[in-house]
Scaffold this active site. Sequence first.
Site, mmCIF file in Angstrom:
data_model
loop_
_atom_site.group_PDB
_atom_site.id
_atom_site.type_symbol
_atom_site.label_atom_id
_atom_site.label_comp_id
_atom_site.label_asym_id
_atom_site.label_seq_id
_atom_site.Cartn_x
_atom_site.Cartn_y
_atom_site.Cartn_z
ATOM 1 N N GLY A 173 0.834 -1.198 0.000
ATOM 2 C CA GLY A 173 0.000 0.000 0.000
ATOM 3 C C GLY A 173 0.865 1.243 0.000
ATOM 4 O O GLY A 173 2.014 1.202 0.458
ATOM 5 N N GLN A 231 2.847 9.859 1.526
ATOM 6 C CA GLN A 231 4.185 9.279 1.662
ATOM 7 C C GLN A 231 5.140 9.711 0.556
ATOM 8 O O GLN A 231 6.348 9.580 0.703
ATOM 9 C CB GLN A 231 4.100 7.743 1.680
ATOM 10 C CG GLN A 231 3.368 7.202 2.885
ATOM 11 C CD GLN A 231 3.214 5.694 2.782
ATOM 12 O OE1 GLN A 231 2.258 5.213 2.200
ATOM 13 N NE2 GLN A 231 4.171 4.952 3.315
ATOM 14 N N CYS A 239 5.462 -0.479 7.128
ATOM 15 C CA CYS A 239 5.159 0.721 6.346
ATOM 16 C C CYS A 239 6.408 1.137 5.579
ATOM 17 O O CYS A 239 7.501 1.124 6.136
ATOM 18 C CB CYS A 239 4.735 1.829 7.301
ATOM 19 S SG CYS A 239 4.357 3.384 6.479
ATOM 20 N N LEU A 240 6.234 1.493 4.319
ATOM 21 C CA LEU A 240 7.379 1.908 3.510
ATOM 22 C C LEU A 240 8.033 3.174 4.070
ATOM 23 O O LEU A 240 9.185 3.453 3.774
ATOM 24 C CB LEU A 240 6.955 2.132 2.052
ATOM 25 C CG LEU A 240 6.482 0.865 1.318
ATOM 26 C CD1 LEU A 240 6.051 1.197 -0.098
ATOM 27 C CD2 LEU A 240 7.568 -0.197 1.313
ATOM 28 N N HIS A 290 -4.792 1.517 7.422
ATOM 29 C CA HIS A 290 -3.420 2.029 7.548
ATOM 30 C C HIS A 290 -3.197 3.183 6.561
ATOM 31 O O HIS A 290 -2.670 4.228 6.921
ATOM 32 C CB HIS A 290 -2.455 0.864 7.284
ATOM 33 C CG HIS A 290 -1.004 1.224 7.263
ATOM 34 N ND1 HIS A 290 -0.091 0.690 8.142
ATOM 35 C CD2 HIS A 290 -0.289 2.063 6.455
ATOM 36 C CE1 HIS A 290 1.110 1.193 7.881
ATOM 37 N NE2 HIS A 290 1.015 2.024 6.864
ATOM 38 N N GLU A 291 -3.639 2.986 5.318
ATOM 39 C CA GLU A 291 -3.428 4.014 4.290
ATOM 40 C C GLU A 291 -4.304 5.243 4.551
ATOM 41 O O GLU A 291 -3.874 6.376 4.328
ATOM 42 C CB GLU A 291 -3.703 3.453 2.895
ATOM 43 C CG GLU A 291 -2.817 2.277 2.476
ATOM 44 C CD GLU A 291 -1.333 2.539 2.670
ATOM 45 O OE1 GLU A 291 -0.888 3.691 2.524
ATOM 46 O OE2 GLU A 291 -0.614 1.570 2.995
ATOM 47 N N HIS A 311 -2.633 7.517 6.881
ATOM 48 C CA HIS A 311 -1.603 8.360 6.260
ATOM 49 C C HIS A 311 -2.211 9.662 5.758
ATOM 50 O O HIS A 311 -1.622 10.733 5.896
ATOM 51 C CB HIS A 311 -0.962 7.637 5.064
ATOM 52 C CG HIS A 311 0.162 6.719 5.452
ATOM 53 N ND1 HIS A 311 1.269 7.138 6.144
ATOM 54 C CD2 HIS A 311 0.357 5.399 5.216
ATOM 55 C CE1 HIS A 311 2.094 6.115 6.326
ATOM 56 N NE2 HIS A 311 1.560 5.046 5.771
HETATM 57 NI NI NI Z 1 2.332 3.134 5.658
#
Ligand code: NI
Length: 167
Positions: free
Chosen positions: A46, A51, A91-92, A133-134, A137
């Site tokens: 995701g 991000q 998470c990236l 989660h997204e 963000h």
């Molecule tokens: Ni993330």
Amino acid sequence: MALLNILHYPDERLHKIAKPVIEVTEKTRSLIKDMAETMYAAPGVGLAATQVNVHEQIFIADISEEHNQLQVFINPKLISSSGEEECEEGCLSVPGVYETVKRCERIIVEALDKNGKPFRLEADGFLAVCIQHEMDHLKGKVFVEYLSSLKQSRIRAKIKKRQRETL
Ligand code: NI
């Protein structure tokens, strides 16, 4: 297409609140293509526009093993949620950190697709976790903020150490 730079926690820009997309255009679709390429290359399941330092309400997800089921969410709204589940998340923007977070088990979300067409999706399990989660963000929230402040400072120290090592 291009690989985009992913912001890393604790970058302040990860806490910006994303604005709704007024109109879904070619520019939106081109951003989504770049986001998808960036997510697959990472690799991740995701990625939110926040991000990659674009503060618009857009995120993508693909939880398939073959990386061929890209889902695009523009201006997502949580319609309902129920149940509870705990899942290990990564998470990236917080590379190398995996922690368990409590989420809703089932959700219904409404959003626009990449052509600006509204859709409604019922999700559970890992996809539901990923969507929550997204969506966080887009509200400027990173998953580690659900953890204790002690754990958060340990994570920040770990990331700083790694950044120093890779310089
Ligand atoms: Ni993330």
